[in-house]
Design a protein around this motif. Structure first.
Motif, PDB file in Angstrom:
ATOM      1  N   LYS A  95       1.054   4.233  -2.877  1.00  0.00           N
ATOM      2  CA  LYS A  95       0.923   5.654  -2.548  1.00  0.00           C
ATOM      3  C   LYS A  95       2.145   6.437  -3.015  1.00  0.00           C
ATOM      4  CE  LYS A  95      -2.044   5.164   1.549  1.00  0.00           C
ATOM      5  NZ  LYS A  95      -2.115   5.320   3.023  1.00  0.00           N
ATOM      6  N   LEU A  96       3.298   5.839  -2.839  1.00  0.00           N
ATOM      7  CA  LEU A  96       4.542   6.488  -3.249  1.00  0.00           C
ATOM      8  C   LEU A  96       4.607   6.643  -4.772  1.00  0.00           C
ATOM      9  CD1 LEU A  96       7.037   7.526  -1.702  1.00  0.00           C
ATOM     10  CD2 LEU A  96       8.163   5.377  -2.253  1.00  0.00           C
ATOM     11  N   ALA A  97       4.122   5.642  -5.487  1.00  0.00           N
ATOM     12  CA  ALA A  97       4.110   5.708  -6.945  1.00  0.00           C
ATOM     13  C   ALA A  97       3.218   6.854  -7.427  1.00  0.00           C
ATOM     14  CB  ALA A  97       3.635   4.391  -7.524  1.00  0.00           C
ATOM     15  N   VAL A  98       2.086   7.020  -6.764  1.00  0.00           N
ATOM     16  CA  VAL A  98       1.189   8.138  -7.110  1.00  0.00           C
ATOM     17  C   VAL A  98       1.861   9.469  -6.838  1.00  0.00           C
ATOM     18  CG1 VAL A  98      -0.983   9.304  -6.494  1.00  0.00           C
ATOM     19  CG2 VAL A  98      -0.934   6.801  -6.722  1.00  0.00           C
ATOM     20  N   LYS A  99       2.536   9.538  -5.707  1.00  0.00           N
ATOM     21  CA  LYS A  99       3.217  10.788  -5.345  1.00  0.00           C
ATOM     22  C   LYS A  99       4.348  11.106  -6.318  1.00  0.00           C
ATOM     23  CE  LYS A  99       4.922  13.198  -1.245  1.00  0.00           C
ATOM     24  NZ  LYS A  99       5.248  13.072   0.203  1.00  0.00           N
ATOM     25  N   ARG A 100       5.071  10.081  -6.758  1.00  0.00           N
ATOM     26  CA  ARG A 100       6.143  10.314  -7.744  1.00  0.00           C
ATOM     27  C   ARG A 100       5.582  10.827  -9.067  1.00  0.00           C
ATOM     28  NH1 ARG A 100      10.221   5.301  -8.070  1.00  0.00           N
ATOM     29  NH2 ARG A 100       8.410   4.584  -9.212  1.00  0.00           N
ATOM     30  N   SER A 101       4.460  10.239  -9.483  1.00  0.00           N
ATOM     31  CA  SER A 101       3.828  10.692 -10.731  1.00  0.00           C
ATOM     32  C   SER A 101       3.390  12.150 -10.621  1.00  0.00           C
ATOM     33  CB  SER A 101       2.605   9.812 -11.047  1.00  0.00           C
ATOM     34  OG  SER A 101       2.998   8.484 -11.302  1.00  0.00           O
ATOM     35  N   GLN A 102       2.852  12.489  -9.452  1.00  0.00           N
ATOM     36  CA  GLN A 102       2.420  13.870  -9.246  1.00  0.00           C
ATOM     37  C   GLN A 102       3.613  14.828  -9.235  1.00  0.00           C
ATOM     38  OE1 GLN A 102       0.316  13.414  -5.532  1.00  0.00           O
ATOM     39  NE2 GLN A 102      -1.645  12.930  -6.543  1.00  0.00           N
ATOM     40  N   THR A 103       4.709  14.382  -8.640  1.00  0.00           N
ATOM     41  CA  THR A 103       5.912  15.229  -8.597  1.00  0.00           C
ATOM     42  C   THR A 103       6.480  15.435  -9.998  1.00  0.00           C
ATOM     43  OG1 THR A 103       6.424  14.389  -6.372  1.00  0.00           O
ATOM     44  CG2 THR A 103       8.208  15.468  -7.576  1.00  0.00           C
ATOM     45  N   LEU A 104       6.505  14.357 -10.785  1.00  0.00           N
ATOM     46  CA  LEU A 104       6.977  14.476 -12.165  1.00  0.00           C
ATOM     47  C   LEU A 104       6.115  15.460 -12.965  1.00  0.00           C
ATOM     48  CD1 LEU A 104       7.895  10.797 -13.097  1.00  0.00           C
ATOM     49  CD2 LEU A 104       9.446  12.755 -13.095  1.00  0.00           C
ATOM     50  N   GLU A 105       4.809  15.359 -12.757  1.00  0.00           N
ATOM     51  CA  GLU A 105       3.909  16.267 -13.461  1.00  0.00           C
ATOM     52  C   GLU A 105       4.168  17.715 -13.048  1.00  0.00           C
ATOM     53  OE1 GLU A 105       1.234  17.135 -16.302  1.00  0.00           O
ATOM     54  OE2 GLU A 105       1.995  15.135 -15.798  1.00  0.00           O
ATOM     55  N   SER A 106       4.448  17.918 -11.754  1.00  0.00           N
ATOM     56  CA  SER A 106       4.744  19.272 -11.268  1.00  0.00           C
ATOM     57  C   SER A 106       6.058  19.794 -11.848  1.00  0.00           C
ATOM     58  CB  SER A 106       4.823  19.272  -9.732  1.00  0.00           C
ATOM     59  OG  SER A 106       3.578  18.918  -9.162  1.00  0.00           O
ATOM     60  N   ILE A 107       7.054  18.902 -11.995  1.00  0.00           N
ATOM     61  CA  ILE A 107       8.329  19.309 -12.591  1.00  0.00           C
ATOM     62  C   ILE A 107       8.104  19.754 -14.040  1.00  0.00           C
ATOM     63  CG2 ILE A 107      10.577  18.462 -13.380  1.00  0.00           C
ATOM     64  CD1 ILE A 107      10.714  16.738 -10.871  1.00  0.00           C
ATOM     65  N   LYS A 108       7.273  19.016 -14.759  1.00  0.00           N
ATOM     66  CA  LYS A 108       6.970  19.361 -16.155  1.00  0.00           C
ATOM     67  C   LYS A 108       6.362  20.771 -16.239  1.00  0.00           C
ATOM     68  CE  LYS A 108       4.715  16.361 -18.586  1.00  0.00           C
ATOM     69  NZ  LYS A 108       3.684  15.313 -18.862  1.00  0.00           N
ATOM     70  N   LYS A 109       5.417  21.022 -15.361  1.00  0.00           N
ATOM     71  CA  LYS A 109       4.764  22.332 -15.384  1.00  0.00           C
ATOM     72  C   LYS A 109       5.738  23.447 -15.005  1.00  0.00           C
ATOM     73  CE  LYS A 109       0.104  20.643 -14.354  1.00  0.00           C
ATOM     74  NZ  LYS A 109      -0.997  20.626 -13.363  1.00  0.00           N
ATOM     75  N   SER A 110       6.529  23.189 -13.959  1.00  0.00           N
ATOM     76  CA  SER A 110       7.484  24.210 -13.510  1.00  0.00           C
ATOM     77  C   SER A 110       8.547  24.459 -14.569  1.00  0.00           C
ATOM     78  CB  SER A 110       8.145  23.781 -12.195  1.00  0.00           C
ATOM     79  OG  SER A 110       7.189  23.656 -11.165  1.00  0.00           O
ATOM     80  N   LEU A 150       0.833  -1.206   0.000  1.00  0.00           N
ATOM     81  CA  LEU A 150       0.000   0.000   0.000  1.00  0.00           C
ATOM     82  C   LEU A 150       0.865   1.252   0.000  1.00  0.00           C
ATOM     83  CD1 LEU A 150      -2.796   1.305   0.184  1.00  0.00           C
ATOM     84  CD2 LEU A 150      -2.672   1.077   2.676  1.00  0.00           C
ATOM     85  N   GLU A 151       1.922   1.236   0.818  1.00  0.00           N
ATOM     86  CA  GLU A 151       2.841   2.377   0.863  1.00  0.00           C
ATOM     87  C   GLU A 151       3.508   2.586  -0.494  1.00  0.00           C
ATOM     88  OE1 GLU A 151       5.673   2.208   4.043  1.00  0.00           O
ATOM     89  OE2 GLU A 151       4.158   1.688   5.537  1.00  0.00           O
ATOM     90  N   MET A 152       3.869   1.494  -1.152  1.00  0.00           N
ATOM     91  CA  MET A 152       4.516   1.597  -2.458  1.00  0.00           C
ATOM     92  C   MET A 152       3.568   2.184  -3.508  1.00  0.00           C
ATOM     93  SD  MET A 152       6.627  -2.011  -2.405  1.00  0.00           S
ATOM     94  CE  MET A 152       7.095  -1.978  -4.117  1.00  0.00           C
ATOM     95  N   ALA A 173      11.421   4.699  -2.159  1.00  0.00           N
ATOM     96  CA  ALA A 173      10.878   3.580  -2.939  1.00  0.00           C
ATOM     97  C   ALA A 173      11.831   2.394  -2.935  1.00  0.00           C
ATOM     98  CB  ALA A 173      10.608   4.037  -4.369  1.00  0.00           C
ATOM     99  N   ALA A 174      13.130   2.663  -3.048  1.00  0.00           N
ATOM    100  CA  ALA A 174      14.124   1.585  -3.031  1.00  0.00           C
ATOM    101  C   ALA A 174      14.106   0.865  -1.681  1.00  0.00           C
ATOM    102  CB  ALA A 174      15.510   2.153  -3.312  1.00  0.00           C
ATOM    103  N   TYR A 175      13.964   1.637  -0.609  1.00  0.00           N
ATOM    104  CA  TYR A 175      13.902   1.059   0.733  1.00  0.00           C
ATOM    105  C   TYR A 175      12.660   0.168   0.874  1.00  0.00           C
ATOM    106  CZ  TYR A 175      13.325   0.773   5.797  1.00  0.00           C
ATOM    107  OH  TYR A 175      13.145   0.316   7.066  1.00  0.00           O
ATOM    108  N   LEU A 176      11.512   0.677   0.403  1.00  0.00           N
ATOM    109  CA  LEU A 176      10.273  -0.106   0.484  1.00  0.00           C
ATOM    110  C   LEU A 176      10.369  -1.374  -0.357  1.00  0.00           C
ATOM    111  CD1 LEU A 176       7.536   2.695   0.329  1.00  0.00           C
ATOM    112  CD2 LEU A 176       8.028   1.180   2.267  1.00  0.00           C
ATOM    113  N   MET A 177      10.980  -1.263  -1.518  1.00  0.00           N
ATOM    114  CA  MET A 177      11.153  -2.431  -2.386  1.00  0.00           C
ATOM    115  C   MET A 177      11.981  -3.507  -1.696  1.00  0.00           C
ATOM    116  SD  MET A 177       9.779  -2.387  -5.525  1.00  0.00           S
ATOM    117  CE  MET A 177      10.908  -3.222  -6.644  1.00  0.00           C
TER     118      MET A 177
END
Length: 213
Positions: free
Chosen positions: A41-56, A37-39, A79-83
């Protein structure tokens, strides 16, 4: 902090049972689900961060890009730690499941000495060390599991051979085979005679055993 195999098998005064292993595996499975579940959630957060980088980046907001880049690096480390933790939990689950099966088979035979022998083998394997090092030594871990369980299978084969070599058992089974063969041919008179003979022998054996007591 002790690993799961050290906690279960390391206590000299209280050897584990299959129930203990099943309870431990339930805990491992719950923890695996939590990590998964944590992984997600983290994947969603990474996608959102990437999208924010694109916009910025599109808006030439260098400061925001730098900030989001640092956040993305942190998320990658997390993510590496969770994996790694999920991988360890998966291997622990595999090990517990295999030992549950092995111990259950040994307990069913009533061979407490062989159960103790298995426990001693697991204590010497150092399974936790193979999982909790800087890198997970998956190959060595699985080899150790196989080594110990191969020995269990060998012991069980030896036990089966001992049971099969019981002369009284062999004699009984041979007589039952004769009865079954006669019935299959439709020769119920011979089958009945063989069965009566067997019942008579069993009664004699009971009387002899009673006299010996």
């Amino acid at each position: 902090m002790l690993g799961i195999f050290s906690r279960l098998f390391g206590q000299q005064e209280k050897p584990p049972t299959t129930r203990d292993l099943r309870v431990a595996q339930m805990g491992v499975q719950r923890e695996r689900k939590r990590k998964q579940l944590e992984m997600r959630k983290l994947a969603v957060k990474r996608s959102q961060t990437l999208e924010s980088i694109k916009k910025s980046r599109k808006n030439n907001n260098t400061m925001e890009v730098d900030f989001l880049w640092e956040e993305l690096k942190h998320l990658k480390i997390e993510a590496a730690y969770l994996m790694k933790e999920a991988r360890i939990l998966n291997l622990e689950s595999i090990g517990l499941q295999r030992y549950i099966r092995g111990m259950a088979r040994l307990e069913k035979t009533g061979q407490s000495a062989r159960v103790q022998s298995l426990i001693e083998k697991v204590r010497r394997l150092g399974l936790d060390e193979k999982l909790r090092g800087a890198e997970v030594d998956e190959a060595a871990y699985l080899d150790s599991l196989k080594e110990s369980l191969d020995e269990i299978d060998l012991e069980l084969e030896t036990l089966d051979h001992e049971l099969e070599s019981d002369p009284e058992k062999a004699k009984l089974l041979a007589q039952i085979d004769l009865i079954n063969a006669a019935e299959e041919k439709g020769d119920f008179e011979t089958a009945k005679a063989q069965e009566d003979k067997l019942q008579e022998q069993l009664n004699d054996d009971v009387e002899l055993a009673d006299d010996a007591m």
